[in-house]
Design an enzyme around this catalytic site. Structure first.
Site, PDB file in Angstrom:
ATOM      1  N   PRO A  29      69.741  43.039  62.148  1.00 23.16           N
ATOM      2  CG  PRO A  29      71.066  44.601  63.242  1.00 23.16           C
ATOM      3  CD  PRO A  29      70.428  44.322  61.916  1.00 23.16           C
ATOM      4  CE  LYS A  30      62.728  38.193  66.170  1.00 19.18           C
ATOM      5  NZ  LYS A  30      62.181  39.002  67.286  1.00 19.18           N
TER       6      LYS A  30
END
Length: 370
Positions: A29-30
């Protein structure tokens, strides 16, 4: 002694379209927070140091993070990750960009208060050194395995989830945005950590909106009136009040000069929704003093008669919100009446359970509308 000492340039990412299915990639996930490198050495007087993306120290702003890391990591290490603030309310947990930004404050008393009221969490996603070993030349898979072995799973200190499955990464991309995340990061599984180089890939969300152009700033390196630096954007709310929501810039030199000529006829020193009594209702205005600038930034008012389409990733703040980052120019919209550029066109994702993101589990997440 640590084999790496601050400052160290963080490894960067280049934007790409879509989740690659070629294999050989690890997906994460960013997180949308402050990039932070953490230097831990329990044998020295100051056992934990926090470094920003630009190499500046962040220690004084996040004393609670220093304490948490010192309590739970007793080995020399250099970590790469993100500082975030998690807002917890009846609608669920979500990243709070505004609260995070407020943590950068010059007053020590304010820093102490915010550390209690809006404590930050450090989310680790890479390991550059452990004990006396420099890991920057090790493969991403090995660094990730060693990072997982540190057991960073405490309040205020977490390890980001990871997957090598493109289908899982695609699901993350679609649903985790509702918890305030930016998208997905892809890293070559056999890649080294290369400071300052764009060897990772980022897949980010992008939307478009039609906005009113209600002002401009002249380009800083030219004579005023000869080249446009950025355009000031506005949107109307349900009361027909025009709010400043951000800027669009990064124009090529020739377009900057052309815009200066094209927009000259709209420059006004008369009535304007962001000037004089019309702006005395507390709305956010362009060029205002904020935590990043102690002086007002000069801007030139334009009659709000033109509309432009811009691309954006996220909005921030309670209604009326604003664009979180600088937008990108898409096209002029001569077919749109400026009064039709309103907040109700903005597309924001359904809220999603942040705990599900921290564990990388799509199935355990709860959408607010369910």
């Amino acid at each position: 002694m640590l084999p790496l000492q601050p400052p160290v340039k963080p490894m960067l990412a280049s934007p790409v379209d879509g989740i690659a299915r070629t294999g050989g990639l690890l997906f994460e996930p960013k997180w949308d927070g402050f990039r932070c490198l953490v230097f831990v050495d329990p044998q020295v007087a100051q056992p934990v140091l926090l470094q920003s993306r630009t190499g500046r120290p962040l220690d004084r702003y996040f004393p609670e993070v220093l304490r948490t890391i010192a309590e739970h990591l007793d080995r020399p290490a250099v970590l790469d990750g993100e500082l975030v603030v998690i807002r917890r309310d009846a609608a669920g947990d979500r990243l709070d960009w505004d609260a995070l930004g407020e943590r950068i404050h010059p007053a020590a008393s304010r820093v102490r208060l915010l550390a209690e009221q809006t404590p930050a969490t450090f989310i680790a996603f890479d390991l550059l050194a452990l004990d006396d070993r420099d890991l920057t030349s090790a493969a991403q898979t090995e660094r990730r395995e060693l990072l997982a072995g540190l057991g960073l799973d405490h309040s205020g200190l977490r390890t980001t989830p990871v997957t090598d499955d493109p289908d899982t990464a695609t699901a993350w991309f679609e649903v985790f945005e509702g918890a305030g995340l930016d998208g997905v990061i892809a890293k070559p599984a056999d890649g080294h950590y290369v400071p300052g180089k764009r060897t990772m890939f980022k897949i980010k969300h992008s939307r478009t909106a039609d906005c009113v152009v209600a002002g401009l700033r002249w380009h800083a390196k030219t004579e005023p009136g000869t080249a446009v630096g950025s355009l000031q954007l506005g949107l109307y709310d349900e009361r027909d009040v025009l709010h400043h929501v951000g800027v669009v810039g990064a124009f090529p030199a020739a377009q900057r000069r052309a815009l200066a000529t094209e927009l000259a006829e709209l420059i006004t020193d008369g009535e304007h929704p962001w000037l004089g009594p019309a702006a005395a209702d507390g709305r956010r205005l362009p060029g205002s003093v904020n935590r990043w600038s102690s002086t007002e930034q000069p801007w030139v008012p334009l009659r709000p008669q033109r509309a432009v389409e811009v691309s954006y990733d996220h909005t921030e703040g309670a209604h009326p919100s604003r664009f979180r980052h600088t937008t990108q120019f898409v096209r002029w919209r001569p077919d749109r009446e400026p009064e039709s550029c309103r907040y109700d066109q903005l597309d924001e994702p359904t809220r999603y359970d942040l705990d599900a993101v921290l564990f990388g589990d799509v199935n355990r997440g709860v959408r607010v509308d369910e």
